[in-house]
Design an enzyme around this catalytic site. Structure first.
Site, mmCIF file in Angstrom:
data_model
loop_
_atom_site.group_PDB
_atom_site.id
_atom_site.type_symbol
_atom_site.label_atom_id
_atom_site.label_comp_id
_atom_site.label_asym_id
_atom_site.label_seq_id
_atom_site.Cartn_x
_atom_site.Cartn_y
_atom_site.Cartn_z
ATOM 1 N N GLU A 141 50.308 77.062 23.570
ATOM 2 C CA GLU A 141 50.842 76.939 24.939
ATOM 3 C C GLU A 141 52.356 77.079 24.937
ATOM 4 O OE1 GLU A 141 50.993 72.206 24.996
ATOM 5 O OE2 GLU A 141 50.832 72.975 27.027
ATOM 6 N N ASP B 125 57.356 69.937 33.354
ATOM 7 C CA ASP B 125 57.275 68.494 33.144
ATOM 8 C C ASP B 125 57.176 68.269 31.636
ATOM 9 O OD1 ASP B 125 54.853 69.942 33.795
ATOM 10 O OD2 ASP B 125 53.758 68.094 33.520
#
Ligand SMILES: OC[C@H]1O[C@H](O[C@H]2O[C@H](CO)[C@@H](O)[C@H](O)[C@H]2O)[C@H](O)[C@@H](O)[C@@H]1O
Length: 574
Positions: A494, A296
Site C-alpha cells: 500500500e 491519515d
C-alpha cells in the site's frame, strides 16, 4: 445523520461500541466493526442493555468477549471472492512492455485483480441492518489486506488500472455503485462501511467517469450521470467551504460525533490530553477530517502553538488548513462537468460550470500560489499564513491544470526550483510524502502511489522539456522500485519507502498492507506508458544479478582453474 442502515448505534456510536472497543478484544480495532450481527440491531441492543444491567455496568473483558461471541459473526463473511467476468488473460498493455521481467510482472499484476474482486452475498441486500457494509449493486475491486471494502479515492487509481486491463464492465460497475451511493446517501463515504458515515475522501467520482469515457468513448454514460455529479460537487461546496483572504475555498471536515469507530481506542487514547468533552470532540473531528483527506495521519495537519508543523496527533488542526489538492480537484470537477454539459449541448449549464471553475482557479491563485516558494502551499487559517512544508499535493494543480496555462513556462521554472530547493530528487525510492519523520504513515519516509501519480502526471502536463524529463525519470524510477520490492517479496504494498529503493513503508496505527489496489493501478498505467522504453538493466535488481554473475563467474573460474591445475600436475609433473 445521513441516511444509513438502522444499525448506527452498534457500528457508529453509542455504549455498545464504546464498551466493546475499549475492551480491546482484537489486535486491529477495525475487526469488530466489520463483524456481522447474528440478531437484529434492536435485539442486540436490548440484549446489551440487559447484559450491562446484569454486570452492574462493569463487565469484565472476558464477559464482553462472551457477549460479542454470542451476538456477532466473523468479519468479512458478507463478501465472496469474485473473479471479474470481464477479466482477460492478455490485455493489450502487456504487448507494450519490452523488458521480459516487466512483461511477466504485468501479467502477474493483471492476475491480482482476481484476488481483489469481491461480491456481496445476497443476504446483504435482504438484511442490510445485519451488516456494517454499505450495500452496492455491483462487485468491486478492493485495496487489499485489512481493507476488504471499497475505498473512495483508492478506486480512482484502481479503475484506471482496470481500464488499462480492458475490464470496462468491472470499472463501470464500480462507478455505478458510487453513483447509486450519491443518490441514496447524498455523498460518497470514505469507504464502504456505515461507520464512515460522517466523512468522504478526495472527490474523484467525476474523474472516474471521465476516465471511463476517455477509454470507451461512451459520452452518454457521462451525460446520464451529470445530475449526480453536480450533486456531489455541490455537496462539497455547500458543506466544506471556508473564507480565506476574501475567497471561497474548501477544507476537509467531518459531520459525525465521537472517535473513529474503526480506530476507537486509539482516538480515545490521544484524546486523553484534552480535559473537556468539547475539546475531545474537537480532537476527534480533526482526526476524522484528516481521514477525509485520505492522509491519515500526517504532520501536514499539525499546527502547534507556534504555528509550525512540529508535534503529534494532538496538534491536528485539519479543519483550519486549506488543502491545495481538494481545491484543485473541485476545479477539475467543475471543468469536467462543464465538458460533459457541452457534449450534451447544455450550453447554459456549461457556462455555469466554467464560471465556477474560473472562480476556484482565481481563489487557488490568490490564496494558495506562493511566489516566494515557487509553488502552491496549503494555507493556515488560524495564523493566516501559508504552510511552507513539502507535500506532493502542493504540485497537484499541475495534475488537473488548475492554473493559467499561458504561464506554463514560468510555472515550470518556479516548480523545478522548488523541487531542487527541497531536494526532492534525492530519494532512491520515490518522493516522500513529507520531509518530516513523525512515525505517522503519511510522513517521511513513506511514499505512496497516488502521490507519485500526481507528481509525475502533473510534471508531464506542464509540457516543458525539463519538466517532462523529470516526470519520465520519476515515473520509471517508481516502476523499477516497485518491481524490486515485488521481485523480493512477490507482493505489492500500500506504501513504499522513499529512502530505500525497493523497500516497503511502515509506521502509523496498522501494519503495512499488501494487495494493493492503487499501487497495482498506477504500475499498470505506467507499464503501458513507459513499457517500450523502460529496461531493468540499470536497476538494483540488475546490479545484483551482475554482482551474482561476477561472483559465480569468479567461482567457476576458480573451480575450472583448480581442476586444470590438478590435471596439469598429474599429467606433466608426475
Ligand atoms: O483504519 C484506519 C484508517 O484506514 C484507512 O486509511 C488508509 O487506508 C485507505 C485504504 O487504502 C486509504 O484510502 C487512506 O488514504 C489510508 O490512509 C481509512 O481510509 C481511514 O478512514 C481509517 O481511519
Amino acid at each position: 445523520m445521513h441516511k444509513m442502515n438502522g444499525n448506527g448505534q452498534i457500528y457508529c456510536y453509542g455504549s455498545l461500541l464504546d464498551t466493546v472497543q475499549m475492551a480491546k478484544l482484537f489486535e486491529d480495532s477495525k475487526t469488530f466493526v466489520d463483524m456481522k450481527l447474528l440478531f437484529s440491531p434492536q435485539k442486540t441492543l436490548e440484549d446489551f442493555d440487559a447484559f450491562m444491567a446484569a454486570k452492574n455496568n462493569t463487565p469484565s473483558r472476558d464477559e464482553i468477549r462472551e457477549f460479542v461471541d454470542a451476538h456477532f459473526g466473523a468479519k468479512g463473511t458478507e463478501l465472496d471472492v469474485w473473479t471479474p467476468t470481464d477479466w482477460i488473460e492478455h490485455p493489450g498493455f502487456i504487448d507494450l512492455i519490452h523488458d521480459p521481467d516487466l512483461k511477466q510482472w504485468g501479467v502477474d499484476l493483471n492476475n491480482i485483480w482476481k484476488e481483489l474482486g469481491r461480491k456481496m452475498k445476497d443476504d446483504v441486500h435482504k438484511n442490510p441492518d445485519y451488516y456494517s457494509i454499505i450495500p452496492v449493486p455491483n462487485p468491486v475491486i478492493v485495496p487489499g489486506g485489512r481493507f476488504i471494502e471499497f475505498y473512495y479515492w483508492d478506486s480512482y487509481w484502481i479503475i484506471r488500472g482496470l481500464l488499462h486491463s480492458e475490464m470496462y464492465t468491472t470499472a463501470r460497475g464500480m462507478i455505478e455503485n458510487f453513483l447509486s451511493i450519491v443518490q441514496r446517501i447524498g455523498f460518497i463515504p470514505n469507504g464502504g462501511r456505515v461507520y464512515y458515515w460522517g466523512r468522504s475522501q478526495p472527490p474523484l467520482l467525476t474523474a472516474m467517469v471521465k476516465s471511463y469515457v476517455d477509454f470507451t468513448k461512451d459520452d452518454l454514460f457521462a451525460i446520464n450521470a451529470l445530475e449526480i455529479l453536480e450533486h456531489e460537487f455541490e455537496y462539497f461546496i455547500n458543506n466544506n467551504t471556508v473564507q480565506a483572504k476574501g475567497h471561497n475555498l474548501v477544507i476537509y471536515r467531518d459531520t459525525s460525533t465521537g472517535p473513529r469507530p474503526e480506530s476507537y481506542s486509539e482516538d480515545v487514547e490521544t484524546s486523553q490530553s484534552f480535559t473537556t468533552k468539547e475539546a475531545k470532540e474537537d480532537h476527534y473531528s480533526e482526526l476524522k477530517s484528516a481521514a477525509e483527506s485520505g492522509m491519515d495521519f500526517s504532520s501536514r495537519w499539525f499546527i502547534n502553538a507556534n504555528g509550525t508543523n512540529e508535534g503529534n496527533l494532538t496538534d491536528a488542526k485539519t479543519r483550519s488548513i486549506v488543502p491545495v489538492e481538494l481545491n484543485a480537484i473541485l476545479y477539475w470537477n467543475a471543468k469536467m462537468i462543464a465538458e460533459f454539459h457541452s457534449k450534451a449541448g447544455n450550453i447554459e449549464k456549461m457556462v455555469e460550470y466554467e464560471t465556477k471553475a474560473q472562480k476556484i482557479q482565481e481563489a487557488i491563485q490568490a490564496v494558495l500560489w506562493n511566489e516566494e516558494a515557487g509553488c502552491w502551499l496549503d494555507y493556515d487559517l488560524i495564523n493566516e499564513k501559508p504552510r511552507n512544508y513539502f507535500v506532493p499535493t502542493n504540485l497537484s494543480p499541475l495534475w488537473v491544470k488548475a492554473y493559467n496555462l499561458s504561464e506554463s513556462e514560468k510555472i515550470s521554472a518556479s516548480v523545478l526550483k522548488y523541487i531542487e530547493a527541497n531536494n526532492l530528487d534525492s530519494f532512491p525510492g520515490g518522493v516522500p510524502n513529507t520531509l518530516y519523520n513523525t512515525g505517522e504513515q503519511w510522513d517521511l519516509p513513506n511514499v505512496w502511489a497516488p502521490m507519485q501519480y500526481i507528481l509525475v502526471e502533473g510534471l508531464d502536463n506542464l509540457g516543458t522539456p525539463e519538466a517532462k524529463a523529470l516526470s519520465q525519470r520519476w515515473g520509471q524510477r517508481w516502476v523499477k522500485s516497485n518491481f524490486e520490492a515485488y521481485r523480493e517479496t512477490l507482493a505489492m504494498f500500500e506504501k513504499y519507502d522513499a529512502e530505500n529503493f525497493g523497500g516497503h513503508g511502515g509506521g502509523g496505527e496498522y501494519g503495512v498492507q499488501t494487495g494493493f489496489g492503487w499501487s497495482n493501478g498506477v504500475i499498470i498505467e505506467w507499464l503501458a506508458k513507459y513499457g517500450r522504453q523502460i529496461s531493468l538493466s540499470n536497476t538494483g535488481a540488475a546490479a545484483r544479478s551482475c554482482r551474482l554473475i561476477t561472483v559465480l563467474g569468479a567461482t567457476a573460474v576458480a573451480i575450472v582453474g583448480a581442476f586444470a591445475g590438478r590435471f596439469i600436475w598429474r599429467n606433466w609433473f608426475k
